[in-house]
Design an enzyme around this catalytic site. Structure first.
Site, short mmCIF file in Angstrom:
data_model
loop_
_atom_site.label_atom_id
_atom_site.label_comp_id
_atom_site.label_asym_id
_atom_site.label_seq_id
_atom_site.Cartn_x
_atom_site.Cartn_y
_atom_site.Cartn_z
N GLU A 116 21.36 66.47 25.84
CA GLU A 116 20.78 66.01 24.56
C GLU A 116 21.25 66.81 23.36
O GLU A 116 21.45 66.25 22.28
CB GLU A 116 19.26 66.03 24.63
N ALA B 83 10.78 60.71 24.14
CA ALA B 83 10.69 61.65 23.01
C ALA B 83 10.77 63.10 23.49
O ALA B 83 11.38 63.94 22.85
CB ALA B 83 9.39 61.42 22.23
N PHE C 241 12.55 64.37 25.64
CA PHE C 241 13.91 64.85 25.91
C PHE C 241 14.57 65.36 24.63
O PHE C 241 15.57 66.07 24.69
CB PHE C 241 14.75 63.76 26.59
N HIS D 256 5.88 63.85 30.46
CA HIS D 256 6.57 62.61 30.04
C HIS D 256 5.65 61.63 29.31
O HIS D 256 5.96 60.43 29.27
CB HIS D 256 7.15 61.89 31.25
C1 LIG Z 1 16.31 66.81 29.48
C2 LIG Z 1 16.11 65.55 30.23
N1 LIG Z 1 16.90 64.49 29.96
C3 LIG Z 1 16.77 63.32 30.65
C4 LIG Z 1 15.81 63.19 31.63
C5 LIG Z 1 15.65 61.86 32.43
N2 LIG Z 1 16.08 62.06 33.82
C6 LIG Z 1 15.19 62.31 34.81
S1 LIG Z 1 15.94 62.56 36.28
C7 LIG Z 1 17.48 62.31 35.62
C8 LIG Z 1 18.71 62.38 36.50
C9 LIG Z 1 19.00 63.76 36.99
O1 LIG Z 1 20.13 63.73 37.83
P1 LIG Z 1 20.43 64.94 38.81
O2 LIG Z 1 20.29 66.23 38.08
O3 LIG Z 1 21.72 64.68 39.47
O4 LIG Z 1 19.25 64.92 39.87
P2 LIG Z 1 18.92 63.77 40.91
O5 LIG Z 1 17.87 62.89 40.28
O6 LIG Z 1 20.18 63.04 41.22
O7 LIG Z 1 18.36 64.46 42.12
C10 LIG Z 1 17.39 62.04 34.26
C11 LIG Z 1 18.54 61.76 33.37
C12 LIG Z 1 14.96 64.31 31.87
N3 LIG Z 1 13.96 64.24 32.78
N4 LIG Z 1 15.15 65.46 31.18
#
Ligand SMILES: Cc1ncc(C[n+]2csc(CCOP(=O)(O)OP(=O)(O)O)c2C)c(N)n1
Ligand SMILES: Cc1ncc(C[n+]2csc(CCOP(=O)(O)OP(=O)(O)O)c2C)c(N)n1
Ligand SMILES: [Mg+2]
Ligand SMILES: [Mg+2]
Lengths: 319, 341, 319, 341
Positions: A55, A79, A81, A124
């Protein structure tokens, strides 16, 4: 007019502007990862890109692109994030024009959902609008209807300043009539959602339908509430609110945020300074309890304002 | 391989180095000669002249540069008027930013210097964003992103370099490694440095070329940054250039509330670490006399010409200070003018 | 009692607690880089460490250490630098106890200066207190005297919750009498800096001395202002403020932040709800102009509340 | 070199893998069998069993683990009661966190599982902070920090690994690389991956060992993480372990407002990218049957014993669901109880 869900109207606003203006970009996480994605298919990979979970870089890149004459819309999903990139939102984007003595513009739109009190628990579900509201150089919009979702997005994209566009997750699938073709909703113009002469209710986002439901309830008791939706909190259309209070003399302010993190406190303070003479009763705020949002359903419902609490507050100011 | 500059160009480079040094010395003197005219926190580029000029000597119409609070050198090389720069540092109406930004935020968009962030690392993604715009416009333009060694420890650095590499953005990341983050040495705060590795190693985490160059040698910087710029213009993506310099002044003027006269303390190597020898070695390696020596030795420049150059520049900067002191303060209303477009 | 500068009193508070409790840590950027540094010399490198410029990690590490039973004090220098780590401050530290159902505690102190309107321009002069004030789970303290600087720091370190400790840069060298030995100032207890029966002035930080100067000015006109310094805005001692208003019926709130980013708006809203009946005049806020802070001296002075503006507001509520 | 586990220990490992799989399948089934009991967003660990168990099989009294919203596997292995875990996921009074945290925030401090952040990357510095506390206490304890491939693109990852290396903190960073960040593949968002490099390369930016291991092989993970843990316990500092796994369920249940029944969609490889073959290959590499095959082949476990194990675990998880459904909702007042200590 077309009847569509709120969230589709948000997209419609972005499409409207991307179609007419090639300088509009749309990017963020988890979009455009295949060519079938509606936006990348329509506008190409130069203008529509998926980003990593970064971000600070996403928003910072938007600022740089905007300083170079483009109009980026950043998809941020929630928001919260933005908090990992808060410096870019409140201490970079709104500062560059000023610090350069007007040499640059930073027309970016930071699109994020908020207030998802549907079991998303402590991290969240926030209603963070007040964090952005008072930052000089920022504009903050909070659509509560499908039509406004489209029209405010379009206006946000055309605005030459950084705009935080906050759509409410609880309204995602609420349908509404949306004007076809070019539709723009001006910033700084509140909407009177329901007219009434006994009391003024001010609410934003998901609290608007809840306030309207309370007004319906009260109507059965012969109490006629006027429900005002500011639609944008920066700029804030204080005039419409004050005019209503001149008429009703009574006001209840509804916010999904905890009391000292609320937009309504800002509005209450403005009213207390500018309309003391018109007021016939205390300015009452109906806000969330001062707590992190619990996961468990009954507890979550317990801490968020509902129509019963709104109606009770109205009866109190009418005492 | 980027070509080495012509003798004429080398003289231009030397001239710009002299101008940066003279400008910064004028700023420093102003703290004592014009007490109170400079407020807040001012950061000088003396010691980084070779790195700044070597990097910017490739600058073309349409290219862009962004930097940090330590920003006086870049616009000067890009053609900004030292009078307007000094007036900005003095908070005057004729300032480059109308007196609203001050020393930390010099900006001259017409000359491609798009601005600075005073927040460490925060300007790095801005540069990448500009690079995205240039990539879309396909005119072969590039962006130079200047920041310090300490900034490489901010998340913004990490997030941005990954995206820049992934998107092959036309940007060159020039890390001016002056060995210090205020009063902290690089080995005290950087895992690569602590392991005796160059900071350019960080580029590996982004599948990006990383090079380390002697930032006291304008020709070496010219070559290293030149190669990176060629690569970027060719659409091959970004490079991380670690330019090793030594900051010859303290991090900034003392930090104090109004009432306390501001001034420049001794360099931290002496004032905090008591390493006078380190500082004196740095003085012996001062890039300005060093390059002068090279040019005079090569015959590109005579000692007399060099002295004339210096004299002319001294006058230019005196005039800048004189202009700035006389420039009026901005109108009070202008304080509210530029919050929104 | 010892007379010392405000900033020395802050350090005295940290020393007091580090001496008595080995679980207290002190770390951050640009401290303890030589063995001569007072804190590392006294408490050793296990407890006192310099960090890179990595606020997100610094604050996150403090959270983890706190969950493990330590009491970290993080040196952040300027409130703005918390913005790059805002998620850790408002969406991590204050959440863990709650989300775990009370299994963990997060006793950290985030120490940062603010409000340095001394030519630090657009990005280093903010009064960001309101960003933290309304976050459930956080406490926020804003000392305005040397004695409180020491006593509130000590209390912050002993508190079992995350505390944002905001010292005011403009007060850095203001001297004051500071109690020797163990000194603690309770949270949630406002201090009446000057007693008066005509009007209530509420201010924090640097605005306290400016309000006292205004009160002095007004006294010459026969107007007796009561000046209240909340000292901690979360918890907020509303009671003391309301009691004063019951007596005066008039209130002026002073804040160095822009109006919609102010702590005073929160207080004004509380007053408007709880003391409507006692009020004889509008609640007036004296805040900074809605602008990024300019560098140039006269412009900077122009946008920040001063004693003249405070006094004028008082005269207005007395009309 | 850490020793390979005894046959008994391997059976324990297999048992834990079966328990994670059975628990997650019960959670998934609850979406249809008990509509509405699970709210918000739930993320499953199926596919990561070998990685989780291999990593945690070195866990000692006083060690700690922290993870993300995808957190069901770890506490189960560390001894948390599946009844209390399921009750938490159902938002009930008997939940591990009294119903306040839910699926994304399982925490069991008594068992060393200190909690999770739902914000990507945010939990990484928390783990380093715990490691600092353990370093000060000098008992040879370590911290395991679990996160995903996508999290390596957050600033928090970068800032923390630099400090952990600099301070030689006793922490092992276990990156579960499942190839996806929601609907984005690693090559689409990671510069190393795009260049065909392992993500473990990122360790070079922190002068830290980086290893890549087959996360579907519990013994390989046991060895790799074991070496890293030995290193950390010995005071030699952190390691980045990239454990390659495949998420066998979608990222999470569908995201929808109240009123829409929640469920688990197909995996993104199929639903979004139409790569059924990729998904089926992953199924063929499923770590649970694979390890079962190895154990049966080696004679450590008979097919019958394996079936009995599975049957017993199925019953354990059915009881957990039955318990959770019957558990009452928390008292309303408890919603305000734990904001402050
Ligand atoms: C700072 C932030 N940005 C976006 C999100 C939304 N989000 C939740 S899980 C995720 C994917 C994370 O991928 P990874 O680190 O590979 O973990 P996985 O879910 O594959 O185990 C995202 C983008 C968040 N929770 N926090
Ligand atoms: C996010 C953030 N943290 C801390 C600071 C305070 N600060 C200003 S300059 C500086 C040192 C930066 O060091 P480096 O990046 O090496 O640049 P240099 O000053 O040496 O040129 C620090 C810590 C800041 N401005 N922003
Ligand atoms: Mg440096
Ligand atoms: Mg992943």
């Amino acid at each position: 007019m077309a009847n569509m869900p709120y969230i589709a109207a948000v997209d419609a606003g972005i499409h409207q502007e991307m179609r007419r203006d090639p300088s509009v970009l749309y990017f963020g996480q988890n979009l455009a990862t295949t060519e079938n994605h509606a936006f990348v298919a329509a506008y190409g990979a130069d203008r529509v890109r998926v980003t990593p979970i970064s971000e600070t870089a996403e928003i910072g890149i938007a600022i740089g692109a905007a300083m170079s004459g483009l109009r980026p819309v950043v998809e941020l999903y929630m928001a919260e994030f933005m908090l990992v990139a808060m410096d870019q939102v409140v201490n970079e984007a709104p500062r560059f024009r000023y610090m350069s003595g007007g040499q640059v513009k930073v027309p970016i739109v930071l699109k994020a959902g908020y207030g998802f009190t549907a079991g998303w628990a402590g991290q969240h579900t926030g209603s963070l609008t007040a964090l952005f509201m008072g930052v000089p150089g920022l504009k903050v919009v909070v659509p509560s209807t499908a039509a406004d979702a489209k029209g405010l997005m379009a206006t946000a994209i055309r605005d030459d300043n950084p705009v935080v566009y906050l759509h409410h997750y609880m309204l995602t699938l609420e349908h509404g009539e949306v004007p076809d073709g070019e539709h723009l909703v001006p910033f700084g113009k509140a909407e009177i959602r329901r007219a009434g002469g006994d009391v003024t209710i001010v609410a934003t986002g998901w609290m608007v339908p809840r306030s309207l439901a309370a007004a319906e309830l009260l109507a059965k008791e012969g109490i006629h509430a006027e429900v005002i939706d500011p639609r944008t909190v920066s700029p804030l259309d204080l005039e419409t609110i004050l005019k209503s209070i001149d008429k009703t003399g009574r006001v209840v302010l509804v916010d999904q945020a905890p009391r000292h993190a609320s937009v309504t406190a800002m509005i209450a303070a403005d009213i207390a300074e500018h309309r003391f003479k018109s007021l016939k009763a205390p300015i009452i705020q109906v806000t969330a309890a001062d707590t992190t949002i619990p996961y468990s359903e009954p507890l979550e419902a317990h801490v968020i304002p509902d129509e019963a609490r709104i109606a009770a507050a109205v009866r109190q100011v009418l005492k | 391989m980027s070509q080495s500059p012509t003798p004429e160009r080398q003289i231009w480079m030397f001239t710009q180095m002299l101008r940066i040094r003279a400008f910064e010395e004028s700023v420093k003197r102003a703290f004592t000669e014009h007490p109170g005219v400079i407020r807040g926190h001012t950061h000088l580029a003396d010691g980084a002249e070779a790195s700044i000029v070597g990097s910017l000597s490739h600058f073309r119409e349409g290219d862009a540069a962004l930097a940090t609070y330590r920003c006086h050198g870049y616009p000067l090389v890009l053609g900004s008027d030292p009078k307007a720069m000094m007036a900005e540092i003095f908070g005057r109406a004729d300032g480059l930013c109308k007196g609203l930004g001050g020393s930390m935020h010099l900006t001259d968009v017409k000359r491609g210097f798009l601005g600075t962030s005073g927040i460490v690392g925060a300007g790095i993604p801005h540069a990448a964003g500009v690079a995205w715009a240039l990539q879309i416009r396909k005119k072969g333009n590039v962006v130079l992103s200047f920041f310090g060694d300490g900034a490489a420890k901010q998340g913004a650095f990490h997030e941005t370099l990954n995206i820049a590499s992934l998107w092959k953005l036309p940007v060159v990341f020039v890390m001016e490694n002056n060995g210090y983050n205020v009063v902290t040495t690089t080995v005290q705060e950087d895992a690569n440095a602590a392991a005796g590795e160059p900071l350019a190693v960080k580029a590996k985490a982004y599948a990006m070329p990383g090079v380390t160059v002697d930032g006291n040698d304008p020709l070496a910087v010219h070559a290293a940054v030149g190669d990176a710029i060629e690569r970027a213009r060719a659409g091959k993506g970004p490079t991380l250039v670690e330019s090793k310099v030594y900051r010859l002044s303290a991090h900034g003027n003392i930090i104090a509330p109004p009432g306390v006269p501001l001034h420049y303390p001794e360099h931290e190597a002496i004032a905090v670490f008591g390493k006078r020898e380190e500082y004196e070695a740095a003085l012996r390696g001062d890039p300005v006399p060093r390059f002068r020596g090279i040019l005079v030795k090569s015959g590109a420049l005579s000692a007399a010409m060099a002295d004339d150059l210096a004299a002319g520049i001294a006058k230019e900067m005196q005039e800048a200070v004189a202009f700035a002191v006389k420039s009026p303060f901005p109108k009070l209303e202008s304080a509210l003018e530029y919050n929104y477009a």
